[in-house]
Design a protein around this motif. Structure first.
Motif, PDB file in Angstrom:
ATOM      1  N   TYR A  36      64.426 -47.463  82.899  1.00  0.00           N
ATOM      2  CA  TYR A  36      63.378 -47.768  81.943  1.00  0.00           C
ATOM      3  C   TYR A  36      63.144 -49.275  81.947  1.00  0.00           C
ATOM      4  N   GLN A  38      61.141 -52.602  79.539  1.00  0.00           N
ATOM      5  CA  GLN A  38      60.374 -53.040  78.376  1.00  0.00           C
ATOM      6  C   GLN A  38      59.868 -54.441  78.649  1.00  0.00           C
ATOM      7  N   ASP A  43      55.892 -51.408  74.569  1.00  0.00           N
ATOM      8  CA  ASP A  43      56.888 -50.375  74.337  1.00  0.00           C
ATOM      9  C   ASP A  43      57.727 -50.148  75.593  1.00  0.00           C
ATOM     10  N   ARG A  44      58.897 -49.626  75.368  1.00  0.00           N
ATOM     11  CA  ARG A  44      59.744 -49.260  76.487  1.00  0.00           C
ATOM     12  C   ARG A  44      59.125 -48.061  77.213  1.00  0.00           C
ATOM     13  N   ASN A  93      69.540 -45.062  81.296  1.00  0.00           N
ATOM     14  CA  ASN A  93      70.080 -44.143  80.309  1.00  0.00           C
ATOM     15  C   ASN A  93      70.281 -42.784  80.963  1.00  0.00           C
ATOM     16  N   ARG A 104      61.514 -39.199  77.511  1.00  0.00           N
ATOM     17  CA  ARG A 104      61.497 -39.847  76.199  1.00  0.00           C
ATOM     18  C   ARG A 104      62.165 -41.203  76.277  1.00  0.00           C
ATOM     19  N   THR A 105      61.989 -41.998  75.216  1.00  0.00           N
ATOM     20  CA  THR A 105      62.668 -43.291  75.125  1.00  0.00           C
ATOM     21  C   THR A 105      63.446 -43.431  73.822  1.00  0.00           C
ATOM     22  N   ASP A 106      63.511 -42.367  73.033  1.00  0.00           N
ATOM     23  CA  ASP A 106      64.175 -42.447  71.730  1.00  0.00           C
ATOM     24  C   ASP A 106      65.657 -42.094  71.811  1.00  0.00           C
ATOM     25  N   ALA A 108      69.653 -42.590  71.346  1.00  0.00           N
ATOM     26  CA  ALA A 108      70.404 -43.126  70.212  1.00  0.00           C
ATOM     27  C   ALA A 108      70.918 -44.537  70.507  1.00  0.00           C
ATOM     28  N   SER A 109      71.211 -44.804  71.745  1.00  0.00           N
ATOM     29  CA  SER A 109      71.715 -46.132  72.080  1.00  0.00           C
ATOM     30  C   SER A 109      71.299 -46.511  73.488  1.00  0.00           C
ATOM     31  N   TRP A 110      71.294 -47.818  73.695  1.00  0.00           N
ATOM     32  CA  TRP A 110      70.962 -48.385  74.992  1.00  0.00           C
ATOM     33  C   TRP A 110      72.032 -49.388  75.379  1.00  0.00           C
TER      34      TRP A 110
END
Length: 120
Positions: A36, A38, A43-44, A93, A104-106, A108-110
């Motif tokens: 991904y 950004q 937006d990412r 991710n 998706r990009t949501d 919980a952590s990156w």
């Protein structure tokens, strides 16, 4: 899950870079991995993704080639013919359900990303 991206840097337009994301804390070969990015003020977005156990991948931009090494628990992104609009922080991710879940990009952590700057 620990995700450590590396390999970013400053490159001129038309140049190439190879990013790596070292993964720990999961069974890597059972996962799908995604790259991904950004860009500043944006937006990412997803760049590319791959299923580690069979190499099935989604690579919409032919300049960017994703690959993974199950022995090294690492996913790579070879970026060629870079443009100024590719300037961004790049992240990886994972998901254990397959590559379609990586749209998706949501998450919980990156993990820590790696900055790619393309100068003209």
């Amino acid at each position: 899950v620990q995700l450590q991206a590396s390999g970013g840097g400053l490159v001129q337009t038309g140049g190439s870079l190879r990013l790596a994301c070292k993964v720990s804390g999961i069974i890597f070969r059972n996962r799908a991995m995604g790259w991904y990015r950004q860009a500043p003020g944006k937006d990412r977005e997803r760049v590319s993704c791959i299923k580690n156990n069979d190499g099935d991948s989604h690579q919409p931009d032919s300049r960017f080639i994703i690959s993974s090494d199950n022995a090294e628990n690492t996913v790579y992104l070879q970026m060629n013919s870079l443009k100024s609009e590719d300037t961004a922080v790049y992240y990886c991710n994972s998901d254990n359900r397959g590559i379609r879940w990586l749209s998706r990009t949501d998450f919980a952590s990156w993990g820590q990303g790696t900055l790619v700057t393309v100068s003209s």
